[in-house]
Motif scaffolding. Structure first.
Motif, PDB file in Angstrom:
ATOM      1  N   GLY A  88      14.094 -59.644  71.999  1.00 39.79           N
ATOM      2  CA  GLY A  88      15.308 -59.541  71.210  1.00 39.79           C
ATOM      3  C   GLY A  88      15.006 -59.371  69.742  1.00 39.79           C
ATOM      4  O   GLY A  88      13.849 -59.230  69.320  1.00 39.79           O
ATOM      5  N   ASN A 135      30.084 -59.555  66.306  1.00 36.45           N
ATOM      6  CA  ASN A 135      28.946 -60.089  67.050  1.00 36.45           C
ATOM      7  C   ASN A 135      29.443 -61.199  67.977  1.00 36.45           C
ATOM      8  O   ASN A 135      30.491 -61.787  67.750  1.00 36.45           O
ATOM      9  CB  ASN A 135      27.913 -60.651  66.060  1.00 36.45           C
ATOM     10  N   ARG A 146      29.168 -61.019  71.701  1.00 40.16           N
ATOM     11  CA  ARG A 146      29.535 -60.631  73.067  1.00 40.16           C
ATOM     12  C   ARG A 146      28.673 -61.361  74.099  1.00 40.16           C
ATOM     13  O   ARG A 146      27.512 -61.688  73.825  1.00 40.16           O
ATOM     14  CB  ARG A 146      29.360 -59.115  73.243  1.00 40.16           C
ATOM     15  N   LYS A 205      22.236 -60.759  78.642  1.00 36.90           N
ATOM     16  CA  LYS A 205      22.109 -59.688  77.649  1.00 36.90           C
ATOM     17  C   LYS A 205      23.178 -59.880  76.572  1.00 36.90           C
ATOM     18  O   LYS A 205      23.761 -58.916  76.070  1.00 36.90           O
ATOM     19  CB  LYS A 205      22.242 -58.322  78.318  1.00 36.90           C
ATOM     20  N   SER A 206      23.432 -61.128  76.235  1.00 40.04           N
ATOM     21  CA  SER A 206      24.445 -61.445  75.227  1.00 40.04           C
ATOM     22  C   SER A 206      23.901 -61.206  73.824  1.00 40.04           C
ATOM     23  O   SER A 206      22.699 -61.114  73.615  1.00 40.04           O
ATOM     24  CB  SER A 206      24.839 -62.919  75.346  1.00 40.04           C
ATOM     25  N   ASP A 207      24.824 -61.156  72.848  1.00 37.81           N
ATOM     26  CA  ASP A 207      24.403 -61.133  71.448  1.00 37.81           C
ATOM     27  C   ASP A 207      23.864 -62.517  71.082  1.00 37.81           C
ATOM     28  O   ASP A 207      24.399 -63.527  71.531  1.00 37.81           O
ATOM     29  CB  ASP A 207      25.608 -60.848  70.530  1.00 37.81           C
ATOM     30  N   ALA A 210      33.412 -59.872  71.329  1.00 40.53           N
ATOM     31  CA  ALA A 210      32.805 -60.531  70.176  1.00 40.53           C
ATOM     32  C   ALA A 210      33.747 -61.570  69.579  1.00 40.53           C
ATOM     33  O   ALA A 210      34.958 -61.361  69.529  1.00 40.53           O
ATOM     34  CB  ALA A 210      32.458 -59.488  69.125  1.00 40.53           C
ATOM     35  N   MET A 268      20.065 -57.481  66.471  1.00 40.36           N
ATOM     36  CA  MET A 268      20.884 -58.585  66.967  1.00 40.36           C
ATOM     37  C   MET A 268      21.141 -58.472  68.475  1.00 40.36           C
ATOM     38  O   MET A 268      22.256 -58.287  68.934  1.00 40.36           O
ATOM     39  CB  MET A 268      22.222 -58.660  66.221  1.00 40.36           C
ATOM     40  N   PHE A 269      20.070 -58.555  69.257  1.00 40.72           N
ATOM     41  CA  PHE A 269      20.267 -58.504  70.710  1.00 40.72           C
ATOM     42  C   PHE A 269      19.291 -59.449  71.393  1.00 40.72           C
ATOM     43  O   PHE A 269      18.274 -59.849  70.812  1.00 40.72           O
ATOM     44  CB  PHE A 269      20.065 -57.068  71.241  1.00 40.72           C
TER      45      PHE A 269
END
Lengths: 135, 173
Positions: free
Chosen positions: B50, A74, A76, A106-108, A63, B14-15
Protein backbone atom coordinates in the motif's frame (compact mmCIF):
# COMPACT_ATOMS: atom_id res chain seq x y z
CA UNK A 1 -2.87 -13.66 27.72
CA UNK A 2 -1.33 -16.59 25.88
CA UNK A 3 0.50 -17.43 22.67
CA UNK A 4 4.21 -16.98 21.94
CA UNK A 5 3.90 -14.31 19.27
CA UNK A 6 0.80 -12.48 20.44
CA UNK A 7 1.47 -8.83 21.19
CA UNK A 8 -1.62 -7.92 23.18
CA UNK A 9 -2.93 -11.34 24.10
CA UNK A 10 -5.15 -13.46 21.92
CA UNK A 11 -8.84 -13.65 21.13
CA UNK A 12 -10.26 -17.17 21.02
CA UNK A 13 -12.68 -16.79 18.13
CA UNK A 14 -14.82 -19.91 17.67
CA UNK A 15 -16.76 -20.13 14.41
CA UNK A 16 -20.14 -21.84 14.31
CA UNK A 17 -19.73 -25.57 13.53
CA UNK A 18 -21.26 -27.40 10.55
CA UNK A 19 -24.72 -28.71 11.44
CA UNK A 20 -26.30 -32.18 11.19
CA UNK A 21 -29.30 -30.74 9.42
CA UNK A 22 -29.39 -28.48 6.40
CA UNK A 23 -29.58 -24.79 7.20
CA UNK A 24 -28.85 -21.59 5.34
CA UNK A 25 -29.19 -17.90 5.98
CA UNK A 26 -28.34 -14.44 4.74
CA UNK A 27 -28.24 -10.95 6.19
CA UNK A 28 -27.91 -7.72 4.25
CA UNK A 29 -27.56 -4.25 5.69
CA UNK A 30 -27.27 -0.73 4.39
CA UNK A 31 -25.94 2.28 6.25
CA UNK A 32 -24.50 5.77 6.00
CA UNK A 33 -21.86 6.44 3.31
CA UNK A 34 -23.45 3.73 1.10
CA UNK A 35 -22.19 1.02 3.40
CA UNK A 36 -23.47 -2.33 2.08
CA UNK A 37 -22.81 -5.51 4.08
CA UNK A 38 -23.85 -8.95 2.85
CA UNK A 39 -23.43 -12.04 4.99
CA UNK A 40 -24.51 -15.55 3.97
CA UNK A 41 -23.94 -19.14 5.02
CA UNK A 42 -24.99 -22.65 4.11
CA UNK A 43 -24.51 -25.63 6.40
CA UNK A 44 -25.43 -29.30 6.48
CA UNK A 45 -24.43 -32.92 5.78
CA UNK A 46 -23.25 -33.75 2.25
CA UNK A 47 -22.84 -37.51 2.82
CA UNK A 48 -22.80 -39.93 5.72
CA UNK A 49 -20.40 -38.61 8.37
CA UNK A 50 -19.41 -35.47 6.43
CA UNK A 51 -20.80 -32.04 7.38
CA UNK A 52 -19.81 -28.74 5.80
CA UNK A 53 -20.42 -25.08 6.42
CA UNK A 54 -19.60 -22.31 3.99
CA UNK A 55 -19.83 -18.67 5.05
CA UNK A 56 -19.17 -15.52 3.02
CA UNK A 57 -19.08 -11.85 3.94
CA UNK A 58 -18.74 -8.78 1.78
CA UNK A 59 -18.61 -5.10 2.68
CA UNK A 60 -18.41 -2.09 0.37
CA UNK A 61 -18.81 1.51 1.38
CA UNK A 62 -18.24 4.97 -0.02
CA UNK A 63 -15.79 7.56 1.25
CA UNK A 64 -16.39 9.24 4.63
CA UNK A 65 -13.30 11.47 4.80
CA UNK A 66 -12.70 14.62 2.75
CA UNK A 67 -9.68 16.78 2.11
CA UNK A 68 -9.70 20.21 3.76
CA UNK A 69 -7.51 21.79 1.05
CA UNK A 70 -8.94 20.40 -2.20
CA UNK A 71 -11.86 18.48 -3.63
CA UNK A 72 -10.91 14.89 -2.77
CA UNK A 73 -12.33 12.05 -0.68
CA UNK A 74 -11.02 8.99 1.14
CA UNK A 75 -12.21 6.14 3.34
CA UNK A 76 -13.89 3.64 0.99
CA UNK A 77 -14.28 0.06 2.24
CA UNK A 78 -13.85 -3.01 0.01
CA UNK A 79 -13.67 -6.21 2.04
CA UNK A 80 -14.41 -9.85 1.23
CA UNK A 81 -14.12 -12.86 3.54
CA UNK A 82 -14.94 -16.55 3.28
CA UNK A 83 -14.70 -19.67 5.42
CA UNK A 84 -15.20 -23.36 4.64
CA UNK A 85 -15.49 -25.86 7.49
CA UNK A 86 -15.56 -29.61 6.91
CA UNK A 87 -16.16 -32.08 9.76
CA UNK A 88 -15.59 -35.71 8.81
CA UNK A 89 -16.36 -38.56 11.18
CA UNK A 90 -14.33 -41.26 9.41
CA UNK A 91 -15.23 -43.80 12.10
CA UNK A 92 -16.41 -43.82 15.71
CA UNK A 93 -12.76 -43.38 16.80
CA UNK A 94 -11.34 -41.16 14.02
CA UNK A 95 -12.52 -37.60 13.33
CA UNK A 96 -11.20 -34.80 11.14
CA UNK A 97 -11.96 -31.07 11.18
CA UNK A 98 -10.79 -28.89 8.31
CA UNK A 99 -10.98 -25.08 8.33
CA UNK A 100 -10.01 -23.13 5.20
CA UNK A 101 -10.60 -19.40 5.39
CA UNK A 102 -9.37 -16.15 3.96
CA UNK A 103 -10.10 -12.50 3.48
CA UNK A 104 -8.99 -9.60 1.38
CA UNK A 105 -9.12 -5.92 2.18
CA UNK A 106 -8.75 -3.30 -0.55
CA UNK A 107 -10.04 -0.38 1.50
CA UNK A 108 -8.55 3.10 1.63
CA UNK A 109 -6.17 3.59 4.56
CA UNK A 110 -7.22 6.03 7.27
CA UNK A 111 -6.21 9.61 6.45
CA UNK A 112 -4.93 11.77 9.28
CA UNK A 113 -6.00 15.22 10.41
CA UNK A 114 -3.46 18.01 10.98
CA UNK A 115 -3.61 19.05 14.63
CA UNK A 116 -0.73 21.39 15.43
CA UNK A 117 2.70 22.45 14.22
CA UNK A 118 5.42 20.75 16.24
CA UNK A 119 8.50 23.00 16.29
CA UNK A 120 10.58 20.28 17.95
CA UNK A 121 9.90 17.45 15.52
CA UNK A 122 13.10 15.88 14.09
CA UNK A 123 11.97 17.08 10.68
CA UNK A 124 8.91 19.10 9.72
CA UNK A 125 7.39 21.05 6.86
CA UNK A 126 7.74 24.83 7.43
CA UNK A 127 5.20 25.60 4.64
CA UNK A 128 2.49 23.96 6.72
CA UNK A 129 1.70 27.40 8.17
CA UNK A 130 0.57 28.57 4.71
CA UNK A 131 -1.89 25.76 4.06
CA UNK A 132 -5.39 27.06 3.47
CA UNK A 133 -7.84 25.12 5.52
CA UNK A 134 -11.25 24.42 3.98
CA UNK A 135 -13.85 23.81 6.66
CA UNK B 1 -13.02 21.12 11.71
CA UNK B 2 -15.17 17.99 11.75
CA UNK B 3 -13.76 14.54 12.42
CA UNK B 4 -14.31 13.76 8.74
CA UNK B 5 -11.85 16.44 7.61
CA UNK B 6 -8.40 15.09 6.81
CA UNK B 7 -5.64 15.65 4.30
CA UNK B 8 -3.04 13.73 2.36
CA UNK B 9 -0.58 14.39 -0.46
CA UNK B 10 -2.27 14.35 -3.89
CA UNK B 11 0.54 12.20 -5.32
CA UNK B 12 0.27 9.59 -2.54
CA UNK B 13 -1.65 6.57 -3.77
CA UNK B 14 -3.49 6.14 -0.41
CA UNK B 15 -4.35 2.48 -0.93
CA UNK B 16 -4.07 -0.83 0.88
CA UNK B 17 -4.24 -4.35 -0.54
CA UNK B 18 -4.17 -6.94 2.18
CA UNK B 19 -5.09 -10.58 2.16
CA UNK B 20 -4.88 -13.49 4.54
CA UNK B 21 -5.44 -17.20 4.00
CA UNK B 22 -5.49 -19.88 6.64
CA UNK B 23 -5.83 -23.66 6.58
CA UNK B 24 -6.19 -25.73 9.74
CA UNK B 25 -6.60 -29.51 9.93
CA UNK B 26 -7.40 -31.21 13.20
CA UNK B 27 -7.53 -34.98 13.61
CA UNK B 28 -8.68 -36.86 16.72
CA UNK B 29 -7.96 -40.59 16.81
CA UNK B 30 -8.94 -42.79 19.72
CA UNK B 31 -6.40 -45.44 18.77
CA UNK B 32 -6.88 -47.49 21.93
CA UNK B 33 -9.99 -47.18 24.13
CA UNK B 34 -9.89 -44.02 26.28
CA UNK B 35 -6.67 -42.63 24.79
CA UNK B 36 -6.94 -40.05 22.02
CA UNK B 37 -4.20 -38.79 19.75
CA UNK B 38 -4.84 -35.24 18.53
CA UNK B 39 -2.96 -33.57 15.71
CA UNK B 40 -3.44 -29.90 14.76
CA UNK B 41 -1.70 -28.58 11.65
CA UNK B 42 -2.00 -24.94 10.68
CA UNK B 43 -0.71 -22.62 8.00
CA UNK B 44 -1.40 -18.88 7.79
CA UNK B 45 -0.25 -16.69 4.91
CA UNK B 46 -0.61 -12.93 4.85
CA UNK B 47 0.57 -10.22 2.54
CA UNK B 48 0.04 -6.51 2.20
CA UNK B 49 1.09 -3.59 0.08
CA UNK B 50 0.00 0.00 0.00
CA UNK B 51 0.78 3.68 0.21
CA UNK B 52 -0.08 5.95 3.11
CA UNK B 53 0.22 9.63 3.98
CA UNK B 54 1.35 9.85 7.60
CA UNK B 55 1.50 13.59 8.24
CA UNK B 56 -2.12 14.64 7.74
CA UNK B 57 -1.22 17.43 5.27
CA UNK B 58 -1.05 17.76 1.47
CA UNK B 59 2.70 18.47 1.69
CA UNK B 60 5.24 15.68 1.74
CA UNK B 61 6.43 15.88 5.34
CA UNK B 62 6.28 12.19 6.27
CA UNK B 63 4.61 9.96 3.69
CA UNK B 64 4.91 6.26 2.98
CA UNK B 65 5.35 6.20 -0.78
CA UNK B 66 4.99 2.41 -0.61
CA UNK B 67 5.07 -0.40 1.90
CA UNK B 68 4.81 -4.15 1.49
CA UNK B 69 5.19 -7.20 3.64
CA UNK B 70 4.26 -10.82 4.13
CA UNK B 71 3.95 -13.42 6.87
CA UNK B 72 4.19 -17.20 6.59
CA UNK B 73 3.25 -19.05 9.74
CA UNK B 74 3.25 -22.83 10.20
CA UNK B 75 2.38 -24.74 13.36
CA UNK B 76 2.04 -28.41 14.26
CA UNK B 77 0.87 -29.84 17.57
CA UNK B 78 0.62 -33.50 18.57
CA UNK B 79 -0.80 -34.57 21.91
CA UNK B 80 -2.19 -37.58 23.75
CA UNK B 81 -5.03 -37.33 26.22
CA UNK B 82 -6.98 -39.90 28.17
CA UNK B 83 -10.76 -39.83 28.32
CA UNK B 84 -12.05 -37.58 31.08
CA UNK B 85 -14.23 -40.18 32.76
CA UNK B 86 -11.84 -41.56 35.38
CA UNK B 87 -10.35 -39.99 38.51
CA UNK B 88 -7.06 -39.31 36.73
CA UNK B 89 -6.91 -37.29 33.52
CA UNK B 90 -3.78 -36.28 31.66
CA UNK B 91 -2.41 -34.69 28.50
CA UNK B 92 1.08 -34.94 27.04
CA UNK B 93 2.23 -33.40 23.81
CA UNK B 94 4.62 -31.36 21.69
CA UNK B 95 4.32 -28.23 19.59
CA UNK B 96 6.40 -26.85 16.75
CA UNK B 97 5.96 -23.53 14.98
CA UNK B 98 7.90 -21.57 12.41
CA UNK B 99 7.15 -18.02 11.29
CA UNK B 100 8.74 -15.64 8.84
CA UNK B 101 7.81 -11.96 8.74
CA UNK B 102 9.02 -9.49 6.11
CA UNK B 103 8.27 -5.77 5.86
CA UNK B 104 9.66 -2.93 3.76
CA UNK B 105 8.66 0.72 3.64
CA UNK B 106 9.80 3.76 1.67
CA UNK B 107 9.38 7.13 3.37
CA UNK B 108 9.42 10.46 1.49
CA UNK B 109 9.68 13.95 3.02
CA UNK B 110 10.59 16.31 0.16
CA UNK B 111 8.88 19.35 1.77
CA UNK B 112 10.44 18.83 5.18
CA UNK B 113 13.31 20.61 6.88
CA UNK B 114 15.42 17.43 6.45
CA UNK B 115 15.37 18.07 2.69
CA UNK B 116 15.84 21.84 2.98
CA UNK B 117 18.73 21.60 5.45
CA UNK B 118 20.43 18.35 4.49
CA UNK B 119 19.14 17.42 1.03
CA UNK B 120 17.74 14.10 2.23
CA UNK B 121 14.26 13.52 0.87
CA UNK B 122 13.69 9.77 1.11
CA UNK B 123 14.75 6.76 3.15
CA UNK B 124 13.74 3.16 3.38
CA UNK B 125 13.77 0.40 5.96
CA UNK B 126 13.07 -3.30 6.00
CA UNK B 127 13.02 -6.16 8.44
CA UNK B 128 13.20 -9.89 7.80
CA UNK B 129 12.43 -12.01 10.85
CA UNK B 130 12.40 -15.75 11.51
CA UNK B 131 10.88 -17.31 14.62
CA UNK B 132 10.96 -20.98 15.57
CA UNK B 133 9.39 -22.44 18.70
CA UNK B 134 9.68 -26.00 19.93
CA UNK B 135 7.74 -27.00 23.02
CA UNK B 136 6.84 -30.05 25.07
CA UNK B 137 4.12 -30.11 27.70
CA UNK B 138 2.30 -32.39 30.11
CA UNK B 139 -0.47 -31.89 32.60
CA UNK B 140 -2.55 -34.06 34.86
CA UNK B 141 -5.34 -33.84 37.36
CA UNK B 142 -6.48 -36.26 40.03
CA UNK B 143 -9.73 -36.30 41.99
CA UNK B 144 -8.59 -36.91 45.56
CA UNK B 145 -12.12 -36.45 46.90
CA UNK B 146 -15.32 -35.69 45.03
CA UNK B 147 -14.80 -32.00 45.91
CA UNK B 148 -11.00 -31.84 45.87
CA UNK B 149 -8.86 -32.08 42.73
CA UNK B 150 -5.08 -31.79 42.49
CA UNK B 151 -3.73 -30.36 39.23
CA UNK B 152 -0.20 -30.02 37.91
CA UNK B 153 1.25 -28.97 34.58
CA UNK B 154 4.66 -28.37 33.07
CA UNK B 155 5.79 -26.89 29.74
CA UNK B 156 9.20 -26.28 28.24
CA UNK B 157 9.54 -23.99 25.23
CA UNK B 158 12.65 -23.29 23.22
CA UNK B 159 12.40 -20.15 21.09
CA UNK B 160 14.83 -19.20 18.38
CA UNK B 161 14.77 -15.75 16.83
CA UNK B 162 16.75 -14.17 14.05
CA UNK B 163 16.25 -10.90 12.24
CA UNK B 164 17.85 -8.76 9.56
CA UNK B 165 16.85 -5.13 9.96
CA UNK B 166 18.18 -2.25 7.90
CA UNK B 167 17.48 1.48 7.55
CA UNK B 168 19.01 2.80 4.31
CA UNK B 169 18.85 5.47 1.60
CA UNK B 170 15.60 5.51 -0.29
CA UNK B 171 15.34 4.93 -4.02
CA UNK B 172 15.18 8.24 -5.91
CA UNK B 173 11.64 9.48 -6.20
Amino acid sequence: MFGQNSTGGAINYIARKPTNEFSAGAVASYGTFNDFIEDAYVSGPIRNGVRVRLALRDENSGAWQYSYTRNDTNGRTHQLAGRLLVDWDASSTLKFQLNVNGWQDKSDPLALQYLAFNQQAISNAPEVKHILVRR
Amino acid sequence: MTSRAADWSPDNGMFIHRNLNQTVLRADWEFVPDITLTSITSYVGFNERGALDQDGIALSDLDLRYFYGDIHSFAQEVRFANANTGRFRSTIGANFSSDTVFYDENIVYANSSATQNYGIHTSENYSNQHMTNIAGFASGEYDILSSLTAKAGVRYTESRRSATICNHDGAMA
